[in-house]
Design a protein around this motif. Sequence first.
Motif, PDB file in Angstrom:
ATOM      1  N   SER A 232      57.202  71.669  60.874  1.00 46.92           N
ATOM      2  CA  SER A 232      57.181  72.638  61.962  1.00 46.92           C
ATOM      3  C   SER A 232      56.373  73.879  61.594  1.00 46.92           C
ATOM      4  CB  SER A 232      58.607  73.048  62.335  1.00 46.92           C
ATOM      5  OG  SER A 232      59.151  73.893  61.339  1.00 46.92           O
TER       6      SER A 232
ATOM      7  N   GLU B  72      57.350  76.793  62.003  1.00 41.48           N
ATOM      8  CA  GLU B  72      58.269  77.746  61.376  1.00 41.48           C
ATOM      9  C   GLU B  72      58.375  77.498  59.876  1.00 41.48           C
ATOM     10  OE1 GLU B  72      59.085  76.091  64.197  1.00 41.48           O
ATOM     11  OE2 GLU B  72      58.904  77.784  65.588  1.00 41.48           O
ATOM     12  N   GLN B  73      58.439  76.207  59.496  1.00 43.04           N
ATOM     13  CA  GLN B  73      58.507  75.882  58.062  1.00 43.04           C
ATOM     14  C   GLN B  73      57.227  76.316  57.359  1.00 43.04           C
ATOM     15  OE1 GLN B  73      59.231  71.688  58.489  1.00 43.04           O
ATOM     16  NE2 GLN B  73      61.390  71.882  57.946  1.00 43.04           N
TER      17      GLN B  73
ATOM     18  N   PHE C 176      55.209  78.664  58.318  1.00 42.69           N
ATOM     19  CA  PHE C 176      55.141  80.131  58.283  1.00 42.69           C
ATOM     20  C   PHE C 176      56.029  80.673  57.159  1.00 42.69           C
ATOM     21  CE2 PHE C 176      56.460  84.376  60.031  1.00 42.69           C
ATOM     22  CZ  PHE C 176      55.248  85.006  59.765  1.00 42.69           C
ATOM     23  N   LEU C 177      57.206  80.096  57.009  1.00 45.35           N
ATOM     24  CA  LEU C 177      58.102  80.538  55.928  1.00 45.35           C
ATOM     25  C   LEU C 177      57.407  80.372  54.572  1.00 45.35           C
ATOM     26  CD1 LEU C 177      60.756  81.366  54.537  1.00 45.35           C
ATOM     27  CD2 LEU C 177      61.560  79.027  54.808  1.00 45.35           C
ATOM     28  N   CYS C 178      56.830  79.202  54.326  1.00 49.92           N
ATOM     29  CA  CYS C 178      56.170  78.962  53.036  1.00 49.92           C
ATOM     30  C   CYS C 178      55.013  79.928  52.826  1.00 49.92           C
ATOM     31  CB  CYS C 178      55.651  77.532  52.953  1.00 49.92           C
ATOM     32  SG  CYS C 178      56.967  76.315  52.913  1.00 49.92           S
ATOM     33  N   ARG C 179      54.202  80.061  53.857  1.00 47.92           N
ATOM     34  CA  ARG C 179      53.024  80.923  53.714  1.00 47.92           C
ATOM     35  C   ARG C 179      53.433  82.384  53.562  1.00 47.92           C
ATOM     36  NH1 ARG C 179      49.051  79.616  58.468  1.00 47.92           N
ATOM     37  NH2 ARG C 179      47.767  81.086  57.287  1.00 47.92           N
ATOM     38  N   GLN C 180      54.499  82.788  54.249  1.00 47.99           N
ATOM     39  CA  GLN C 180      54.986  84.163  54.112  1.00 47.99           C
ATOM     40  C   GLN C 180      55.427  84.422  52.666  1.00 47.99           C
ATOM     41  OE1 GLN C 180      57.387  86.765  53.663  1.00 47.99           O
ATOM     42  NE2 GLN C 180      55.549  87.854  54.376  1.00 47.99           N
TER      43      GLN C 180
ATOM     44  N   PRO D 220      48.769  76.748  52.421  1.00 49.77           N
ATOM     45  CA  PRO D 220      49.183  75.766  53.425  1.00 49.77           C
ATOM     46  C   PRO D 220      49.209  74.322  52.889  1.00 49.77           C
ATOM     47  CG  PRO D 220      47.576  77.276  54.353  1.00 49.77           C
ATOM     48  CD  PRO D 220      47.705  77.628  52.907  1.00 49.77           C
TER      49      PRO D 220
ATOM     50  N   GLN E 182      49.603  73.260  49.843  1.00 49.14           N
ATOM     51  CA  GLN E 182      50.713  73.106  48.913  1.00 49.14           C
ATOM     52  C   GLN E 182      52.032  73.064  49.679  1.00 49.14           C
ATOM     53  OE1 GLN E 182      50.802  76.164  45.950  1.00 49.14           O
ATOM     54  NE2 GLN E 182      52.058  74.951  44.547  1.00 49.14           N
TER      55      GLN E 182
ATOM     56  N   MET F 265      54.755  70.107  49.620  1.00 48.91           N
ATOM     57  CA  MET F 265      56.126  70.397  49.211  1.00 48.91           C
ATOM     58  C   MET F 265      57.124  69.902  50.267  1.00 48.91           C
ATOM     59  SD  MET F 265      57.517  74.033  47.778  1.00 48.91           S
ATOM     60  CE  MET F 265      57.449  74.884  49.331  1.00 48.91           C
ATOM     61  N   ILE F 266      56.810  70.150  51.524  1.00 46.88           N
ATOM     62  CA  ILE F 266      57.715  69.738  52.605  1.00 46.88           C
ATOM     63  C   ILE F 266      57.806  68.212  52.659  1.00 46.88           C
ATOM     64  CG2 ILE F 266      58.028  69.718  55.125  1.00 46.88           C
ATOM     65  CD1 ILE F 266      56.626  72.539  55.098  1.00 46.88           C
TER      66      ILE F 266
ATOM     67  N   GLY G  55      59.858  66.892  49.814  1.00 48.92           N
ATOM     68  CA  GLY G  55      61.279  67.100  50.100  1.00 48.92           C
ATOM     69  C   GLY G  55      61.812  66.012  51.026  1.00 48.92           C
ATOM     70  N   PHE G  56      60.996  65.669  52.001  1.00 46.74           N
ATOM     71  CA  PHE G  56      61.352  64.635  52.973  1.00 46.74           C
ATOM     72  C   PHE G  56      61.568  63.282  52.275  1.00 46.74           C
ATOM     73  CE2 PHE G  56      59.535  61.358  55.886  1.00 46.74           C
ATOM     74  CZ  PHE G  56      60.446  61.446  56.918  1.00 46.74           C
TER      75      PHE G  56
END
Lengths: 261, 482
Positions: B428, B430-431, B433-437, B442, B444, B448-449, B452-453
């Motif tokens: 998503s 949102e996910q 944006f959280l990582c980049r914040q 992007p 990486q 990572m996401i 995790g999946f």
Amino acid sequence: MLSIKNLHASVEGKEILKGINLEIKAGEVHAIMGPNGSGKSTLSQVLAGNEAFEVTEGEITLNGENLLELETEERAREGIFLAFQYPVEIPGVSNLQFLRTSVNAMRQHKGQDEMNAAEFMKLAKEISKQVDLDPAFLKRGVNEGFSGGEKKRNEIMQALLLQPKLAILDETDSGLDIDALKVVSDGVNALRAEDRAILMVTHYQRLLNHIVPDYVHVLAGGKIIKSGGRELALELEERGYGWLGLKDEETADSSATSSAN
Amino acid sequence: MATTDQEVNELIKREYEHGFVTDIESDTFEPGLNEDVIARLSGIKKEPEWMLEWRLKAYRRWLEMDEPDWAHVGYPKIDYNSISYYSAPKRKEDMPQSLDEVDPELLKTYEKLGIPLHEREKLAGVAVDAVFDSVSVATTFKEPLAKAGVIFCSISEAIRDYPELVQKYLGTVVPHGDNFFAGLNSAVFSDGTFVYVPKGVRCPMELSTYFRINAANTGQFERTLIIADEGSYVSYLEGCTAPMRDENQLHAAVVELVALDDAQIKYSTVQNWYPGDEEGKGGIFNFVTKRGAAIGKNSKISWTQVETGSAVTWKYPSCILRGENSVGEFYSVALTNNYQQADTGTKMIHLGKNTSSTIISKGISAGKSSNAYRGLVKFGPGAEGARNFTQCDSLLIGDRCGAHTFPYIESKNKSAIVEHEATTSKVSDEQMFLCRQRGIDPEQAVSMIVNGFCKEVFKELPMEFAVEAGKLLEVSLEGSVG
Ligand SMILES: Nc1ncnc2c1ncn2[C@@H]1O[C@H](COP(=O)(O)OP(=O)(O)O)[C@@H](O)[C@H]1O
Ligand SMILES: [Mg+2]
């Protein structure tokens, strides 16, 4: 440190921020208050560079550098940190791995060596205790199955870990019980420093009993309609937003309120 | 301009790092398939008469079969007479007697692929059978394995040296007529791995085969047979790569596993065949039949696969749960990017009492790719108290790719229990944006996401390969953001 001039921003073609002006100096704590829907989160997200929002006018600089030219991750590496109002889950990615990746990205940017897993573990454990989070949380998936309060403490933990120049805290107090509020406030107070600015977004004044701000601003209808010192927050609590001619459920596009400016 | 070419080359290399060609002299058959070709192949391998008969029977059967068209994949018609069915590096002797006799060019190739074969640098604790085009070129750790009584050799050797075992089990799990590709493989298979773990033996190390396609216009048809005798345990891993070529190449393998009473086989695959370029040109057609028969009581067969390569994948590692209390498992990560197509899944055939199976499938689609899960859970009349749990998750990256799920359930026993869960999610905004914040790149962040999946599947892989699998995902996802 942070300078916002005549900032306009919209989402899906709808203008939410309608000319924000704000100056924040190093060492200061500013609180932004305002009714729901007034654009507080939008302002926070725009500062952090969320591409869902379009900046249509105005400028933002951090220590003289034009932030609008930087990507989200570049702003983060320059020291902008956002504690999210609604932290999102990343299933299967451990908090520890996520945080270490983040810390190492910042370190790499500064030309420092990466932290290895053991060093990082030690640091993360210390800081998790500071916000009263069981170190077991480090092993769990990012925000996966965390309660509201745990998510908020996790956000503050990240701020403490990353030591940003500007920390934007979006409603970090909402959904917390008294004890958790105390823990979170202690964390934020620990963040206060000469060379750091804090922008606190809150709907309620109760947080400000724990974290005493230098300035308070009221945001309504996408504009800052009133600014003052600590006493402004107390006044708001006593008299409600109605005192400023605002209904609590005010939304950004109901322009009736802007006359109060 | 030279520099731009160089830059482009750099980029391509980074995307598929195993795409080089080994310059080695080979004996390669002329393209084409008929009974003479099969006889020649069998002759080169000095096979006994029964083996040739077996092949010819398969071939005659195959001629009457039709290529399957039910899978959710599309590819140009394959001309089976334009493929060469045998290619092997030239050498003096028929079989390498020791590693010292293996062509240094070949040793270098495997070293480059990260699989050192030489005594001094062998992978610690992992025995490797290295298959190059149509032949096995080396097998490591033969001695310590022999001491434990474990037979680990190429299938060609096994046909000559252990004919009773081969004859007893070959084709019992995947018979000639099972499907078009299995029929073809039975007729022309050239090499592969044979494993026999005797009664009560826990195989002292991981066994693995590394398949490498090198020659152009050649099909690779490998055949693997693993037999775990009563109370034994073996963990086996296969890896595969191929050079980058503009033409498609065919890989049609058959793998048969047999687990007797109380035996366990853990079979892991990290499949990284060349997937083709960003425009969908070239790449391997990976049409594979893998099946395990848990014939003994309390036996267990576990498949773990990480599929990131190939232009087209058609693959359903399955378990026939015949023994009472036998267990089947399928853990799968299938990632498709650019124009890759995958139709993969499993079949769990419950025949015995109290048999149980678990299916965890993670499909990831990026680019313009298409990724399908196809699974069958079947309960025979005798499958009293049998259970299955299926979890099927799809993750989409971008909005030009597709994910499809085709779960089939057939039950002839009322006491059988099936649980099925399925989810489709997106990486998503949102996910991201959280990582980049938090300062994370992007690319990486996506990797990572995705990692995790896939966590539930990666944890089933042997340690050494879990890390490799994670890295592989990262490389395969390159260019999927932006
Ligand atoms: N992603 C979005 N898409 C559409 N509208 C949005 C989005 N985010 C915020 N808004 C709208 O912008 C206005 C301000 O919202 P927000 O900044 O979240 O306010 P606050 O944080 O002050 O409660 C609201 O009207 C809200 O509905
Ligand atoms: Mg808000």
